[in-house]
Scaffold this motif. Structure first.
Motif, short mmCIF file in Angstrom:
data_model
loop_
_atom_site.label_atom_id
_atom_site.label_comp_id
_atom_site.label_asym_id
_atom_site.label_seq_id
_atom_site.Cartn_x
_atom_site.Cartn_y
_atom_site.Cartn_z
N LEU A 34 0.85 -1.19 0.00
CA LEU A 34 0.00 0.00 0.00
C LEU A 34 0.89 1.24 0.00
CD1 LEU A 34 -2.90 1.11 0.24
CD2 LEU A 34 -2.56 1.14 2.71
N ALA A 35 0.58 2.16 -0.89
CA ALA A 35 1.34 3.41 -0.97
C ALA A 35 1.02 4.28 0.24
CB ALA A 35 0.98 4.16 -2.25
N SER A 36 2.03 4.96 0.75
CA SER A 36 1.83 5.88 1.87
C SER A 36 1.01 7.08 1.38
CB SER A 36 3.18 6.37 2.40
OG SER A 36 3.83 7.13 1.39
N ARG A 37 0.60 7.92 2.30
CA ARG A 37 -0.18 9.10 1.91
C ARG A 37 0.62 9.98 0.94
NH1 ARG A 37 -1.78 11.80 6.85
NH2 ARG A 37 -3.84 10.92 6.64
N LYS A 38 1.89 10.17 1.25
CA LYS A 38 2.75 11.01 0.41
C LYS A 38 2.93 10.39 -0.98
CE LYS A 38 7.30 13.20 0.58
NZ LYS A 38 8.55 13.30 1.34
N LEU A 39 3.19 9.10 -1.03
CA LEU A 39 3.38 8.42 -2.31
C LEU A 39 2.07 8.39 -3.10
CD1 LEU A 39 5.01 6.84 -4.38
CD2 LEU A 39 4.67 4.78 -3.02
N THR A 40 0.95 8.24 -2.41
CA THR A 40 -0.35 8.26 -3.08
C THR A 40 -0.55 9.59 -3.79
OG1 THR A 40 -1.29 6.73 -1.47
CG2 THR A 40 -2.84 8.04 -2.72
N ARG A 41 -0.22 10.67 -3.13
CA ARG A 41 -0.35 12.00 -3.75
C ARG A 41 0.56 12.12 -4.97
NH1 ARG A 41 -0.23 15.32 1.71
NH2 ARG A 41 -2.39 15.09 2.34
N LYS A 42 1.80 11.62 -4.86
CA LYS A 42 2.73 11.67 -5.99
C LYS A 42 2.20 10.85 -7.17
CE LYS A 42 7.09 12.38 -3.55
NZ LYS A 42 8.40 11.82 -3.23
N LEU A 43 1.64 9.67 -6.87
CA LEU A 43 1.09 8.82 -7.93
C LEU A 43 -0.08 9.51 -8.62
CD1 LEU A 43 1.29 5.32 -6.21
CD2 LEU A 43 2.51 6.01 -8.29
N TYR A 44 -0.97 10.13 -7.85
CA TYR A 44 -2.10 10.85 -8.44
C TYR A 44 -1.61 11.99 -9.33
CZ TYR A 44 -5.35 8.46 -5.24
OH TYR A 44 -6.09 7.53 -4.56
N LYS A 45 -0.56 12.69 -8.88
CA LYS A 45 0.02 13.79 -9.66
C LYS A 45 0.58 13.26 -10.98
CE LYS A 45 3.54 17.41 -9.27
NZ LYS A 45 4.60 17.95 -8.41
N CYS A 46 1.29 12.15 -10.90
CA CYS A 46 1.87 11.54 -12.10
C CYS A 46 0.77 11.05 -13.04
CB CYS A 46 2.79 10.39 -11.69
SG CYS A 46 3.81 9.74 -13.01
N ILE A 47 -0.30 10.50 -12.48
CA ILE A 47 -1.43 10.03 -13.29
C ILE A 47 -2.09 11.20 -14.01
CG2 ILE A 47 -3.77 9.06 -13.16
CD1 ILE A 47 -2.66 7.19 -10.92
N ARG A 48 -2.25 12.33 -13.32
CA ARG A 48 -2.84 13.52 -13.97
C ARG A 48 -1.98 13.98 -15.14
NH1 ARG A 48 -4.50 14.62 -8.70
NH2 ARG A 48 -2.65 15.83 -8.17
N LYS A 49 -0.66 14.00 -14.94
CA LYS A 49 0.24 14.41 -16.02
C LYS A 49 0.20 13.42 -17.18
CE LYS A 49 3.48 17.06 -13.22
NZ LYS A 49 4.88 17.25 -12.83
N ALA A 50 0.16 12.13 -16.85
CA ALA A 50 0.11 11.10 -17.90
C ALA A 50 -1.19 11.17 -18.68
CB ALA A 50 0.30 9.72 -17.28
N ALA A 51 -2.28 11.51 -18.01
CA ALA A 51 -3.58 11.61 -18.67
C ALA A 51 -3.57 12.74 -19.71
CB ALA A 51 -4.68 11.84 -17.65
N LYS A 52 -2.87 13.84 -19.40
CA LYS A 52 -2.78 14.96 -20.35
C LYS A 52 -2.07 14.53 -21.63
CE LYS A 52 -2.70 18.74 -17.03
NZ LYS A 52 -1.86 19.76 -16.38
N HIS A 53 -1.10 13.63 -21.51
CA HIS A 53 -0.30 13.18 -22.66
C HIS A 53 -0.80 11.85 -23.23
CE1 HIS A 53 2.56 16.41 -22.09
NE2 HIS A 53 2.58 16.13 -20.80
N LYS A 54 -1.95 11.39 -22.74
CA LYS A 54 -2.54 10.12 -23.21
C LYS A 54 -1.58 8.94 -23.02
CE LYS A 54 -6.20 12.00 -25.60
NZ LYS A 54 -6.62 13.07 -24.74
N GLN A 55 -0.92 8.89 -21.86
CA GLN A 55 0.05 7.84 -21.57
C GLN A 55 -0.44 6.91 -20.46
OE1 GLN A 55 3.03 7.34 -23.31
NE2 GLN A 55 2.02 8.81 -24.64
N LEU A 56 -1.76 6.69 -20.41
CA LEU A 56 -2.36 5.83 -19.39
C LEU A 56 -3.00 4.61 -20.04
CD1 LEU A 56 -4.32 8.16 -16.95
CD2 LEU A 56 -2.19 7.00 -16.54
N ARG A 57 -2.98 3.51 -19.31
CA ARG A 57 -3.79 2.33 -19.63
C ARG A 57 -4.76 2.20 -18.47
NH1 ARG A 57 -2.71 2.26 -24.73
NH2 ARG A 57 -0.59 1.69 -25.24
N ARG A 58 -6.05 2.15 -18.78
CA ARG A 58 -7.08 2.21 -17.74
C ARG A 58 -7.99 0.99 -17.81
NH1 ARG A 58 -10.08 7.71 -18.26
NH2 ARG A 58 -7.92 8.12 -18.64
#
Length: 149
Positions: A34-58
């Motif tokens: 399980l990701a810590s609170r801090k890592l969870t926030r970083k992952l969400y931030k990275c996911i938002r950036k990846a979504a802008k560039h269409k670099q996600l698999r969902r």
């Protein structure tokens, strides 16, 4: 218990967001590492950036397909998905392909980070040069998490 959360999410304007600690009450027994609170926030931030560039698999089917094809990335799973059978094979596939993976507490927050109004139980973040620094940070921390036995 499992029915309470989706109903509460439907009234998003009336009820406040659940905190990280409150979300931990809804976790599955298999949600390790399980990701810590801090890592969870970083992952969400990275996911938002990846979504802008269409670099996600969902979604389970799409992530499973690209893991089998050998695509590299960080797999992020929602820890509150029921039933567990829906996606319990994904961590095993990640371990077989040497891909880093981590659980975050909420499928609603995971879907929202990806720019979707629907909850999402699995997302794969693909690397891209525009957010490489954030991706590398997340990759390093997720790889350092201890794998379950």
């Amino acid at each position: 218990m499992a029915r309470e959360k989706p109903e509460a999410a439907g009234d998003a304007e009336a009820t406040p967001e659940l905190s990280y600690r409150e979300q931990l009450d809804f976790l599955n027994p298999i949600a390790q590492p399980l990701a810590s609170r801090k890592l969870t926030r970083k992952l969400y931030k990275c996911i938002r950036k990846a979504a802008k560039h269409k670099q996600l698999r969902r979604g389970v089917k799409e992530v499973q397909k690209f893991i089998n094809k050998g695509e590299k990335g960080i797999t992020v799973l929602a820890g509150d998905t029921l039933p567990i059978d829906v996606y319990c094979h994904i961590p095993i596939m990640c371990e077989d392909m040497s891909l880093p993976y981590a659980y975050v507490p909420s499928k609603f927050d995971l879907g929202a980070a990806a720019g979707s109004k629907r909850p999402t139980c699995v997302i794969m973040i693909k690397p891209h040069e525009d957010y490489q620094e954030t991706y590398d940070e997340c990759l390093e921390e997720v790889s350092a998490l201890p794998l379950p036995l």
